[in-house]
Design a protein around this motif. Structure first.
Motif, PDB file in Angstrom:
ATOM      1  N   SER A 112      -1.864   5.226   0.434  1.00 15.33           N
ATOM      2  CA  SER A 112      -0.967   4.104   0.739  1.00 15.33           C
ATOM      3  C   SER A 112       0.386   4.421   0.114  1.00 15.33           C
ATOM      4  O   SER A 112       0.622   5.545  -0.342  1.00 15.33           O
ATOM      5  CB  SER A 112      -1.540   2.814   0.149  1.00 15.33           C
ATOM      6  OG  SER A 112      -1.671   2.975  -1.262  1.00 15.33           O
ATOM      7  N   SER A 113       1.245   3.427   0.065  1.00 13.39           N
ATOM      8  CA  SER A 113       2.544   3.699  -0.561  1.00 13.39           C
ATOM      9  C   SER A 113       2.398   3.618  -2.084  1.00 13.39           C
ATOM     10  O   SER A 113       1.470   2.995  -2.611  1.00 13.39           O
ATOM     11  CB  SER A 113       3.595   2.714  -0.066  1.00 13.39           C
ATOM     12  OG  SER A 113       3.162   1.420  -0.314  1.00 13.39           O
ATOM     13  N   SER A 114       3.352   4.247  -2.781  1.00 12.77           N
ATOM     14  CA  SER A 114       3.299   4.336  -4.238  1.00 12.77           C
ATOM     15  C   SER A 114       3.774   3.046  -4.875  1.00 12.77           C
ATOM     16  O   SER A 114       4.482   2.247  -4.238  1.00 12.77           O
ATOM     17  CB  SER A 114       4.202   5.478  -4.703  1.00 12.77           C
ATOM     18  OG  SER A 114       3.727   6.696  -4.212  1.00 12.77           O
ATOM     19  N   PRO A 115       3.435   2.841  -6.155  1.00  8.94           N
ATOM     20  CA  PRO A 115       3.996   1.691  -6.873  1.00  8.94           C
ATOM     21  C   PRO A 115       5.511   1.804  -6.957  1.00  8.94           C
ATOM     22  O   PRO A 115       6.075   2.898  -6.901  1.00  8.94           O
ATOM     23  CB  PRO A 115       3.337   1.777  -8.251  1.00  8.94           C
ATOM     24  CG  PRO A 115       2.849   3.188  -8.373  1.00  8.94           C
ATOM     25  CD  PRO A 115       2.551   3.652  -6.991  1.00  8.94           C
ATOM     26  N   ARG A 116       6.145   0.653  -7.139  1.00  9.88           N
ATOM     27  CA  ARG A 116       7.622   0.589  -7.099  1.00  9.88           C
ATOM     28  C   ARG A 116       8.271   1.491  -8.144  1.00  9.88           C
ATOM     29  O   ARG A 116       9.275   2.145  -7.892  1.00  9.88           O
ATOM     30  CB  ARG A 116       8.080  -0.862  -7.299  1.00  9.88           C
ATOM     31  CG  ARG A 116       7.756  -1.743  -6.110  1.00  9.88           C
ATOM     32  CD  ARG A 116       8.114  -3.189  -6.429  1.00  9.88           C
ATOM     33  NE  ARG A 116       9.535  -3.344  -6.604  1.00  9.88           N
ATOM     34  CZ  ARG A 116      10.383  -3.591  -5.603  1.00  9.88           C
ATOM     35  NH1 ARG A 116       9.917  -3.730  -4.395  1.00  9.88           N
ATOM     36  NH2 ARG A 116      11.673  -3.720  -5.831  1.00  9.88           N
ATOM     37  N   TRP A 117       7.688   1.513  -9.366  1.00  7.90           N
ATOM     38  CA  TRP A 117       8.310   2.316 -10.426  1.00  7.90           C
ATOM     39  C   TRP A 117       8.344   3.794 -10.052  1.00  7.90           C
ATOM     40  O   TRP A 117       9.298   4.522 -10.359  1.00  7.90           O
ATOM     41  CB  TRP A 117       7.566   2.120 -11.762  1.00  7.90           C
ATOM     42  CG  TRP A 117       6.175   2.730 -11.795  1.00  7.90           C
ATOM     43  CD1 TRP A 117       5.013   2.098 -11.518  1.00  7.90           C
ATOM     44  CD2 TRP A 117       5.834   4.088 -12.112  1.00  7.90           C
ATOM     45  NE1 TRP A 117       3.947   2.959 -11.635  1.00  7.90           N
ATOM     46  CE2 TRP A 117       4.420   4.199 -12.000  1.00  7.90           C
ATOM     47  CE3 TRP A 117       6.565   5.217 -12.473  1.00  7.90           C
ATOM     48  CZ2 TRP A 117       3.741   5.394 -12.233  1.00  7.90           C
ATOM     49  CZ3 TRP A 117       5.880   6.403 -12.707  1.00  7.90           C
ATOM     50  CH2 TRP A 117       4.487   6.496 -12.583  1.00  7.90           C
ATOM     51  N   LEU A 118       7.256   4.243  -9.343  1.00 13.66           N
ATOM     52  CA  LEU A 118       7.185   5.660  -8.980  1.00 13.66           C
ATOM     53  C   LEU A 118       8.184   5.976  -7.864  1.00 13.66           C
ATOM     54  O   LEU A 118       8.882   7.013  -7.896  1.00 13.66           O
ATOM     55  CB  LEU A 118       5.755   6.005  -8.553  1.00 13.66           C
ATOM     56  CG  LEU A 118       5.504   7.463  -8.164  1.00 13.66           C
ATOM     57  CD1 LEU A 118       5.963   8.427  -9.252  1.00 13.66           C
ATOM     58  CD2 LEU A 118       4.015   7.693  -7.868  1.00 13.66           C
ATOM     59  N   ILE A 119       8.251   5.078  -6.884  1.00 15.12           N
ATOM     60  CA  ILE A 119       9.214   5.270  -5.792  1.00 15.12           C
ATOM     61  C   ILE A 119      10.636   5.369  -6.363  1.00 15.12           C
ATOM     62  O   ILE A 119      11.411   6.261  -6.025  1.00 15.12           O
ATOM     63  CB  ILE A 119       9.116   4.106  -4.780  1.00 15.12           C
ATOM     64  CG1 ILE A 119       7.796   4.211  -4.012  1.00 15.12           C
ATOM     65  CG2 ILE A 119      10.295   4.093  -3.833  1.00 15.12           C
ATOM     66  CD1 ILE A 119       7.499   3.029  -3.096  1.00 15.12           C
TER      67      ILE A 119
END
Lengths: 848, 334
Positions: A112-119
């Motif tokens: 799925s998409s990554s957590p916000r901090w990682l993005i």
């Protein structure tokens, strides 16, 4: 290498310095911060990591250095426990270029998409977020500096092989769809059917996407030379190749890999399905170094306490056994005692070393080569004789003597491929430039190297070249020069107003030396032509000319006055010649008039003495396909039984650039006047006809072009330029000399073009015709032309707009001819011959 | 033709009777001036029934008139004590002043400093071998400086145009017995496309000291003095750790930004400092390769580029001006 301040704090939680101080400290200890940006309450520092510090291509290495410098805690979980199952991981390593490789398989993944901090973090590093698994591999690479990769087993199968290509596969398609042509030694990862990845870039047939449920995760360190050769050979640089082509630490891999697997299990869930695969054929073992703690003090020149040195080395992770220091495996740059001393000194602080105690000034034996003293003495004498020193390019366009010329092999300034064989070549170029700038009465010199070779033996010599606008003065100055030097007159090579003397051949006395005079004089970058104007002024009674010059010098702004002299006197009349710079004609005239209080006495040396005639409007440039037009006769010149008509506008091209002049006729009151010739003078086009009394100034006439003649030569001309592009593509060392664009049409070049290329050129040029490239002609400036041309003719005017030709996306060139609009119009080109004679290649062609 | 003879006769008698320069000048203008008689006669040639012969006669007439005036002028000058300037004097101008190229002037200012510090000058070939340009300077095989796009090769891989003045250092170390102190201004080459802000030729200034003792303190003090020579006594210099293969430890000297004085601006990219070159303690392997025992002899080396400094000092905008471009010098002291 970018470092986000908040991310760094995760590794150094007790760090108290602010980002600004951190920037300065990082720079001082060897990690130059070239960028510093505050974004959304965070700071991004851009570090220039030096080639020998591969450990600092990740946050971990930088944080290790900082923890030593600030004596603060480095927080890394280096004991992550992962429970791998027993199932074997089916990988096969066949390449000696794999130094260490860890891998495992994880199934039941949720992509799925990554957590916000990682993005956000990836974006701060200019990395596009893809999905949670791919993003985690990129994140771990940023933290530990070691690239890692994930293969979707549904696409690749589980049996992967690391192997040098050995011609298994001719090509490889990268993630972004680019196709790379593989060579035998390229390190590839494949599955017996397809190449899946290279060491530094993934393929488009194994990537992780939303459908992935199982993946092989690997982290490896390869032979850095192999990666560098592969990446540069395939012209593909990636974040991975930048790291893998340096000496990464094989001992850091287990910690980094555990960190990676833990993150994947956390964020992508899944289950480990195979055991840990750890290929490590030759474990690395750092060598102990004999190190005396006093060495740091000896090198720095200041006292550095032993306990400080020991503390630094300990915190760096060195093993210390008496005077034997074993560096940590991550520091591949520490190999000798001086490397350890550098570590101690940089953490002690370069700023602690005083900067006001230069080297002992005691004189040592003077080992200066005598020729250097000779060079300096010559410069001083020539300067005292009024000569200016120039420095020029030692690379030139054409050889003086082909067999002994030294050629460069790969210079990207390919129009200047040869090292000069005579300094006079350079002086002539400078003189051309000075003449373009209308610089009056120049006299200058250069001392520099000249080059030659014979049978592969290369020779370079110091050469003196001098130019004076008066030959007799040049000769007498040479005699004075050597009198003043106290040396016999050597062999000299005069060429008109130039002279060359080889300085290496001059023998100087054993005690020959040099005492420099104090000099500090100015030089000016000329950005436009010098304007020279004369003025006749009377004085009653007559005055001292020197005093007059002094008087007028004070009246003119020194930023505009280049030179002033009295070139003629008669009784009480004086003719001044004044040169102005940094201004245009109009300004110069205005200053000149007011300075000399002139009304109508101005005589302008640069301008025509009569008012300038209006230039003819060139309709043939506005519309090259115009076959007829009206015109008004503005002048009729009769001279020696010839008659020339000048019109306000014309469609007749007067010829030039190898293209012949147009033919046609002029019609007036139903009477035709055939054109005998067309020429150009002072911006006007002169149309010669058989002398007639039936035409008068202001008569309206009709101009009629012989279109067949014109169109055929337009095609031949365009064909010549298209052919030139193909020739330069095949051999860019050729120097274009001439284009003759009328039958028998040909191009000539300095240099050899292999005649066997005839058919290839024929094929290529006709392909370009089929491609129907655009042919654009417009006006431009010499500056613009320089930006987009391979080379420009040396004699182009710099003070007016120039005609430019551009075919397709090929470089522009200066061309004043008439062209067709696209290559298809040319028809067909046939190369009739390629001949080579006297170092020149002649390519003949025809157009059908 | 008769007319010309008459005019000549009249002119002869008029000139003969002249006693003052001013009278002679009046006659000169009447006959030879731009609007004078002879010019008018020349413009009437084309309407003359026999233009060729008339033109020839007219030329002869003009020559005779010029000679009459010139002879008379000489007589008047010898008889008169006037200080009136003579005709056809050589051009009167201020003394011609020669100039040295700005690069030379800068090199000389530095040479002067190092001569005071007991240095010799040195030089080496511009066509250099791979051995002296790279290997003897501890440059590993995969160093970026070896890439084709950086070096201009004469015969790849062993011969190239030197990419750094350190090749002279390698020559010096192998040719001379220590102790020595040498400085060398030099021209180096990189494979760069030439445009307004880039060139393939750079001017470097380098120095080397090898002695029984040569420390970082000596190096820092020497470089600081050099910067004071170039930029004035108030220059602020800092030294930081930097990597160069041929030195260990390596040093990067920086100068505090002359625009913002350390506060950070566009010129220094916000850092407050400007990179000025490279330096360091000569790597023991480099000494060993030159046959110098690193346990006995120590050395330091430094180098800086001159081009940007010269451009700033002489307000030159286009780097091409430095070599064979639009650089010119005023001919007199104005």
């Amino acid at each position: 290498m970018k470092i986000v301040y908040s991310e760094l704090l995760k590794l150094l939680p007790k760090l108290t310095v602010n980002p600004s101080q951190l920037r300065d400290d990082l720079t001082l200890i060897g990690h130059f911060v070239s960028g510093f940006q505050t974004v959304e309450n965070d700071t991004i520092l851009d570090l220039e990591i030096r080639q020998n510090r591969a450990d600092c291509l990740g946050y971990y290495g930088v944080a290790r250095d900082l923890s030593v410098y600030y004596q603060t805690e480095l927080k890394v979980d280096d004991h992550i426990a992962i429970n791998y199952p027993d199932q074997l991981c089916d990988l096969n390593i066949k390449s000696p270029d794999v130094y260490r490789l860890l891998a495992t398989t994880i199934s039941h993944l949720t992509i799925s998409s990554s957590p916000r901090w990682l993005i956000k973090l990836l974006q701060q590093h200019d990395i596009n977020p893809i999905n949670n698994l791919v993003d985690i591999t990129n994140y771990v690479m940023l933290i530990f500096g070691i690239p890692c990769h994930a293969f979707d087993t549904a696409k690749t199968g589980s049996n992967l092989i690391w192997e040098n290509n050995h011609d298994l596969y001719p090509q490889f398609q990268t993630l972004d769809g680019s196709t790379l042509n593989l060579s035998a030694l390229n390190l590839i990862i494949h599955n017996h059917q397809l190449p899946l990845s290279l060491s530094f870039i993934g393929g488009n047939n194994s990537g992780i996407d939303q459908s992935t449920t199982e993946a092989i995760i690997e982290m490896a360190i390869y032979n850095p030379s192999r990666v560098r050769t592969d990446s540069r050979g395939l012209k593909t640089i990636t974040q991975a190749s930048i790291r893998l082509d340096k000496q990464l630490d094989t001992e850091t891999i287990p910690m980094a890999f555990s960190y990676l697997i833990k993150m994947i299990l956390n964020y992508c869930h899944g289950q480990l399905t195979t055991q840990l695969f750890d290929y490590y054929p030759q474990p690395y073992s750092p060598q102990p170094i004999d190190f005396n703690l006093k060495l740091s003090t000896d090198i720095a020149g200041i006292n550095i306490p032993d306990d400080f040195s020991l503390n630094v080395l300990t915190r760096l992770g060195c093993q210390i056994d008496q005077q034997q220091i074993t560096p940590p495996t991550i520091r591949k740059d520490i190999n000798i005692a001086e490397d350890l001393a550098e570590e101690v000194i940089r953490f002690w602080g370069y700023q602690q070393i005083p900067i006001n105690q230069p080297v002992n000034p005691a004189k040592l034996t003077d080992i200066t080569p005598k020729v250097i003293y000779l060079v300096e003495n010559i410069k001083d004498v020539l300067r005292s004789l009024g000569y200016d020193e120039i420095r020029s390019w030692p690379l030139v366009q054409t050889p003086l003597d082909q067999p002994t010329a030294v050629y460069t092999q790969n210079s990207i300034n390919s129009e200047y491929p040869i090292l000069r064989q005579s300094i006079i070549q350079s002086l002539k170029n400078q003189l051309d430039q000075y003449q373009r700038l209308s610089l009056p009465q120049t006299q200058f010199f250069e001392i520099g190297k000249i080059f030659s070779q014979k049978n592969g033996q290369y020779q370079e010599q110091y050469s003196l070249g001098i130019y004076h606008h008066t030959t007799s003065k040049l000769q007498s100055d040479i005699e004075i020069l050597f009198q003043k030097l106290g040396l016999p007159l050597p062999q000299t090579n005069y060429q008109d107003k130039f002279v060359e003397i080889i300085l290496d051949k001059i023998i100087t006395p054993p005690d020959y030396s040099y005492s420099p005079p104090a000099t500090d004089n100015q030089a000016t970058e000329l950005t436009r032509q010098i304007i020279t104007l004369d003025a006749n002024v009377s004085y009653n009674p007559p005055q001292n000319p020197q005093e007059l010059i002094q008087k007028y010098t004070k009246l003119i702004d020194p930023h505009l006055l280049w030179s002033i002299s009295i070139i003629d006197t008669f009784q009480n009349k004086y003719t001044f010649r004044v040169s102005y710079y940094n201004c245009d004609d109009k300004t110069a005239k205005k200053i000149h008039l007011s300075t000399f209080e002139l009304t109508n006495m101005l005589s302008d040396k640069n301008m025509s003495p009569t008012p300038k005639s209006k230039e003819t409007t060139r309709l043939y440039y506005q519309d090259m396909y115009l076959q007829t037009s009206s015109a008004t006769i503005t002048n009729i010149i009769s001279k020696n039984n010839h008659q020339y008509l000048i019109f306000d506008q014309t469609i007749f091209f007067p010829g030039g650039g190898g293209q012949p002049a147009d033919i046609g006729f002029i019609t007036h009151h139903d009477q035709n006047f055939p054109l005998i010739s067309i020429s150009e003078r002072d911006g006007q086009v002169l149309h010669e006809i058989t002398p007639s009394t039936q035409l008068s100034i202001n008569d309206q006439v009709t101009l009629q072009l012989d279109w067949n003649h014109r169109y055929q030569h337009m095609k031949i001309h365009s064909a010549g330029h298209l052919l030139h592009e193909v020739v330069m593509y095949l051999n860019n060392t050729l120097i274009p000399l001439k284009g003759y664009h009328q039958p028998p049409a040909f191009l000539t070049y300095q240099g050899l073009l292999d005649p066997s290329l005839k058919n290839k050129i024929d094929l290529e040029v006709n392909h370009l015709i089929v491609d129907n490239l655009s042919i654009l002609c417009d006006y431009t400036t010499i500056e613009e032309l320089r930006l987009d041309s391979r080379s420009i003719p040396i004699n182009l005017p710099t003070n007016k707009k120039l005609r430019r030709l551009k075919i397709g996306q090929y470089p522009s060139m200066a061309d004043g001819g008439i062209q067709v609009k696209s290559t298809k119009e040319i028809g067909q080109i046939t190369i009739t011959s390629i001949e080579y004679q006297n170092f020149q290649t002649k390519i003949s062609y025809q157009v059908y | 033709m008769e007319d010309l003879k008459n005019i000549l006769t009249q002119s002869q008698s008029r000139i003969a009777s002249v006693t003052k320069m001013a009278q002679l000048e009046t006659i000169r203008i009447e006959l030879l001036g731009r609007q004078g008689l002879i010019n008018k006669l020349f413009s009437a040639i084309k309407s003359h029934p026999n233009p060729q012969e008339f033109g020839r006669e007219l030329n002869q007439f003009k020559t005779e008139i010029e000679k009459l005036i010139s002879d008379k002028l000489q007589k008047l000058e010898t008889t008169q004590t006037s200080s009136i300037p003579k005709t056809n004097l050589p051009t009167v101008t201020l003394p011609k002043v020669g100039h040295l190229h700005p690069i030379t002037q800068t090199e000389r200012a530095i040479n002067h400093l190092f001569r005071e510090l007991g240095f010799s000058l040195y030089d080496g070939p511009e066509i250099e071998t791979d051995e002296y340009c790279f290997q003897r300077l501890n440059v590993p095989a995969n160093h970026p400086a070896r890439d084709m796009q950086d070096s201009i090769y004469i015969r790849e891989p062993e011969l190239l145009l030197r990419t750094q003045g350190s090749s002279i250092e390698a020559r010096l170390l192998s040719q001379q017995q220590p102790p020595f102190k040498c400085a060398f201004p030099c021209r180096v080459y990189r494979n760069e496309k030439v445009n307004k802000s880039n060139h393939f030729i750079f001017h470097h200034y380098q120095g080397v000291v090898v002695d029984h003792q040569a420390t970082m303190k000596d190096l820092f003090g020497t470089i600081n003095l050099l910067f004071q020579q170039l930029y004035g006594p108030n220059v602020v210099v800092r030294f930081r750790n930097k990597y160069y293969p041929e030195v260990e430890p390596g040093v990067g000297p920086d100068m505090q930004c002359f625009v913002c004085h350390g506060r950070g601006c566009a010129v220094c990219k916000g850092a407050g400092w400007i990179e000025m070159g490279g330096a360091g303690i000569i790597h023991p392997h480099v000494l060993e390769m030159a046959g110098i025992n690193p346990k006995v002899w120590h050395g330091f080396a430094f180098g800086l580029g001159l081009d940007r400094w010269v451009m700033a000092k002489y307000q030159i905008q286009d780097i091409r001006t430095l070599l064979g471009g639009n650089l010119a010098y005023k001919p007199n002291s104005l």
